[in-house]
Design a protein around this motif. Structure first.
Motif, mmCIF file in Angstrom:
data_model
loop_
_atom_site.group_PDB
_atom_site.id
_atom_site.type_symbol
_atom_site.label_atom_id
_atom_site.label_comp_id
_atom_site.label_asym_id
_atom_site.label_seq_id
_atom_site.Cartn_x
_atom_site.Cartn_y
_atom_site.Cartn_z
ATOM 1 N N HIS A 1 0.839 -1.203 0.000
ATOM 2 C CA HIS A 1 0.000 0.000 0.000
ATOM 3 C C HIS A 1 0.877 1.256 0.000
ATOM 4 C CE1 HIS A 1 -3.654 -2.207 0.531
ATOM 5 N NE2 HIS A 1 -3.386 -2.610 1.766
ATOM 6 N N THR B 1 -4.308 7.798 3.479
ATOM 7 C CA THR B 1 -5.285 8.872 3.276
ATOM 8 C C THR B 1 -4.806 9.875 2.236
ATOM 9 O OG1 THR B 1 -5.831 8.620 5.620
ATOM 10 C CG2 THR B 1 -6.741 10.525 4.491
ATOM 11 N N ARG C 1 -6.035 5.406 -6.901
ATOM 12 C CA ARG C 1 -6.461 5.145 -5.533
ATOM 13 C C ARG C 1 -6.954 3.712 -5.374
ATOM 14 N NH1 ARG C 1 -8.464 10.352 -6.612
ATOM 15 N NH2 ARG C 1 -10.638 9.684 -6.791
ATOM 16 N N ALA D 1 -5.358 0.595 -2.914
ATOM 17 C CA ALA D 1 -6.148 -0.246 -2.018
ATOM 18 C C ALA D 1 -5.960 -1.724 -2.320
ATOM 19 C CB ALA D 1 -7.624 0.136 -2.120
ATOM 20 N N ARG E 1 -13.734 -1.483 7.271
ATOM 21 C CA ARG E 1 -12.633 -0.687 6.726
ATOM 22 C C ARG E 1 -11.481 -1.578 6.270
ATOM 23 N NH1 ARG E 1 -13.491 4.706 7.660
ATOM 24 N NH2 ARG E 1 -14.993 5.203 9.286
ATOM 25 N N ASP F 1 -9.553 -3.415 2.715
ATOM 26 C CA ASP F 1 -9.100 -2.886 1.428
ATOM 27 C C ASP F 1 -10.216 -2.832 0.393
ATOM 28 O OD1 ASP F 1 -6.541 -2.626 2.457
ATOM 29 O OD2 ASP F 1 -5.974 -4.652 1.876
ATOM 30 N N TYR G 1 -13.301 -2.060 0.923
ATOM 31 C CA TYR G 1 -14.039 -0.816 1.165
ATOM 32 C C TYR G 1 -13.273 0.388 0.615
ATOM 33 C CZ TYR G 1 -15.305 3.388 3.697
ATOM 34 O OH TYR G 1 -15.629 4.685 4.019
ATOM 35 N N ILE G 2 -11.965 0.429 0.869
ATOM 36 C CA ILE G 2 -11.157 1.559 0.378
ATOM 37 C C ILE G 2 -11.209 1.602 -1.151
ATOM 38 C CG2 ILE G 2 -8.877 2.598 0.346
ATOM 39 C CD1 ILE G 2 -10.162 2.585 3.092
ATOM 40 N N SER H 1 -12.837 4.621 -3.280
ATOM 41 C CA SER H 1 -11.994 5.326 -4.248
ATOM 42 C C SER H 1 -12.597 5.268 -5.644
ATOM 43 C CB SER H 1 -10.595 4.702 -4.259
ATOM 44 O OG SER H 1 -9.997 4.768 -2.987
#
Length: 551
Positions: free
Chosen positions: A184, A214, A225, A229, A279, A281, A283-284, A288
């Motif tokens: 990451h 972030t 992005r 993730a 929360r 990866d 979800y990220i 994104s």
């Protein structure tokens, strides 16, 4: 709880907020104490800068958003404050030690930018296409290797693992987790961002590493992005594929089983990481791809408002997330962490069942912590609902009805009760075992004639190998191989145990392994009785037995 902003409120931009123009036209990044908080438009930047502590919101509404309703504008201002962009929001930047409810504790270093900058310079640069093609080829080869080893994979999951293999496995998984998080950070650094924090955390009762990415909100492209993730899960996917391919040619039993367990563990980690409701990866990546900052928090707010309105008649609020699936997604985000925690606690309790008084106390202590944390979260949620302006009479009536319904349902719903023990088999002589050094006062736990299911004692799964019924036998102390009580083998290693009953094995059962796990069916009881027996009485029964034996 913060008071709601009214039309005559005069909000003030928080002192730690600055705005930085992104690479995309018309997009700005709201920075809170140097950390990206939100991606906003130039119109929002102008609005926030006009919040000087002297101008009322109704005046700002007429000036900046006359076509919107005042209620919608006040809701927008409330969101700004919740994100820490306005004074009174009380949102501090994450530091070296951070607790995030309900079950996340982070311990970090703030030197992450320099660390990942050096790592990036050490890694050979490859084109994006070369990386994607290489990962895809390795994963496909790994799947083919898995299909050729289905029986070996199942055997690895359902049989005890050698202690040395477990040590190798834990070390390999720790290394993979470190590489996962490093991926990451390195990917973010390669795209021009700065990972501000990195370190160690306890995440839903599991130890893990983490990297704060972030700063990815500064990047101009959504796919960048998303790539940040998914870089972590890609590491575990590749590691699992390599382990499966390697297992085809590794004939040494311990190494072969370790490679298979590593592959299964990596696959499970990839699947869990892609769950979009926590929360992780996944979800990220979703957040994104949709370009929706704070997606989960906003959806949870919409789901909570829906429940409050449905149960307590709360007034209809403007949705925080303008998506048709906001409410179901928010409800899923509320329930998924509960499911994960309950599953983790149940698996830990089952793995440690029959492990003696110390492990029994540890299981009960873990359950108490989880229940108390859940109670605190629930009480805070009810307080928020009560302060939102719902009718107190309806609130009290609904809460009373819900509590009464839960109590009654727990008292009348029948649930089968089982107790988990170890067993040893020497020909037709099969006995049930519990860890400890004395067996007084335990006969009542396993009544004669109770059905018994005999299973393998696997590290990740169990396979039924036979069945029978409990037979009478005097309790007596003994020593048994380690794998009789735990899913671990070690040559010559034995542990103290108590023979608590015999097992009359049915004729339909085939040949039994020398050791395994036994589940005794104790009948049907109410839900509350089942929770008490399996969650408290059983884990602490060996402690009580030990105390009686010392008298």
């Amino acid at each position: 709880m913060e008071d709601a902003l009214a039309a005559d409120s005069c909000p003030l931009l928080a002192s730690g907020v600055v705005f930085e123009q992104a690479a995309e036209d018309g997009i700005w990044i709201a920075m809170l104490h140097g950390v990206p908080s939100s991606r906003v438009s130039r119109a929002v930047v102008d609005l926030l800068r006009a919040m000087n502590g002297e101008t009322a919101l109704h005046d700002l509404h007429r000036r900046f958003a006359p076509s919107e309703s005042l209620e919608h504008f006040l809701h927008l201002a409330q969101r700004f404050r919740a994100c820490g962009l306005l004074e009174g929001g009380r949102k501090l930047p994450p530091g070296r030690v951070v607790y995030r409810p309900p079950f996340t504790l982070q311990i970090a270093t703030l030197r992450a930018p320099a660390i990942f900058g050096r790592l990036d310079r050490l890694i050979v640069r490859l084109s994006r296409r070369a990386v994607l093609v290489s990962v895809a080829i390795l994963v496909c080869l790994g799947l083919l290797a898995a299909s050729a080893q289905v029986d070996e994979l199942w055997a690895a999951l359902t049989t005890p693992v050698p202690l040395v293999a477990l040590v190798y496995l834990v070390a390999a998984l720790s290394l993979m987790t470190l590489l996962h998080e490093s991926a990451h950070g390195v990917t973010l650094t390669r795209f021009g961002g700065r990972p501000r924090r990195a370190g160690f955390m306890l995440f839903y009762l599991s130890p893990a590493f983490f990297v704060d990415v972030t700063d990815g909100w500064r990047l101009p492209e959504r796919r960048q992005r998303v790539a940040i993730a998914l870089a972590g899960p890609a590491v575990h996917a590749v590691a699992g594929a390599i382990a499966l391919i390697g297992a085809l040619v590794l004939s040494q039993p311990v190494v072969h089983q370790t490679a298979l367990l590593l592959a299964v563990s990596c696959g499970a980690i990839v699947l869990i990481n892609l769950i979009p409701f926590v929360r992780f990866d996944g979800y990220i990546a979703l957040m994104s791809a949709l370009d929706e900052p704070n997606l989960r928090d906003r959806a949870i707010g919409d789901g909570s408002d829906f429940l409050a309105g449905l149960l307590f008649g709360g007034r209809r609020r403007i949705k925080r997330l303008d998506r048709w699936w906001s409410v179901p997604f928010g409800l899923a985000c509320l329930t998924t962490p509960v499911v994960l925690v309950v599953f983790a606690v149940a698996r830990i309790a089952r793995a440690l069942a029959g492990g003696g008084p110390i492990l029994g106390v540890l299981v009960v202590a873990l359950e108490v912590v989880v229940v108390l944390a859940g109670a605190v979260i629930l009480v805070k949620a009810l307080r928020r609902v009560l302060r939102s302006g719902v009718a107190r009479l309806r609130f009290g009536s609904v809460v009373t009805a819900l509590v009464a319904s839960i109590v009654i349902a727990g008292a009348v719903i029948p649930v089968p009760v089982t107790a988990t023990f170890g067993f040893t088999a020497h020909g037709d002589n099969v006995v049930l075992l519990r860890a400890g050094e004395t067996g007084d006062a335990v006969e009542a736990d396993v009544p004669d004639g109770a059905p018994v299911i005999l299973m393998s004692n696997g590290i990740l799964a169990n396979e039924q190998v036979g069945e029978g019924t409990v037979g009478s036998r005097r309790t007596e102390p003994t020593r048994v191989p380690l794998e009789a009580l735990f899913p671990i083998t070690s040559d010559g290693a034995t542990v103290s145990a108590v023979i608590i009953a015999a097992v009359d094995v049915s004729e339909e059962s085939g040949s039994l392994p020398a050791t395994g796990q036994a589940r005794v069916e104790l009948g049907v009881r109410s839900l509350w009785q089942t929770l008490w027996v399996t969650g408290v009485a059983m884990p602490l029964s060996s402690l009580q037995s030990g105390e009686v034996g010392k008298e």
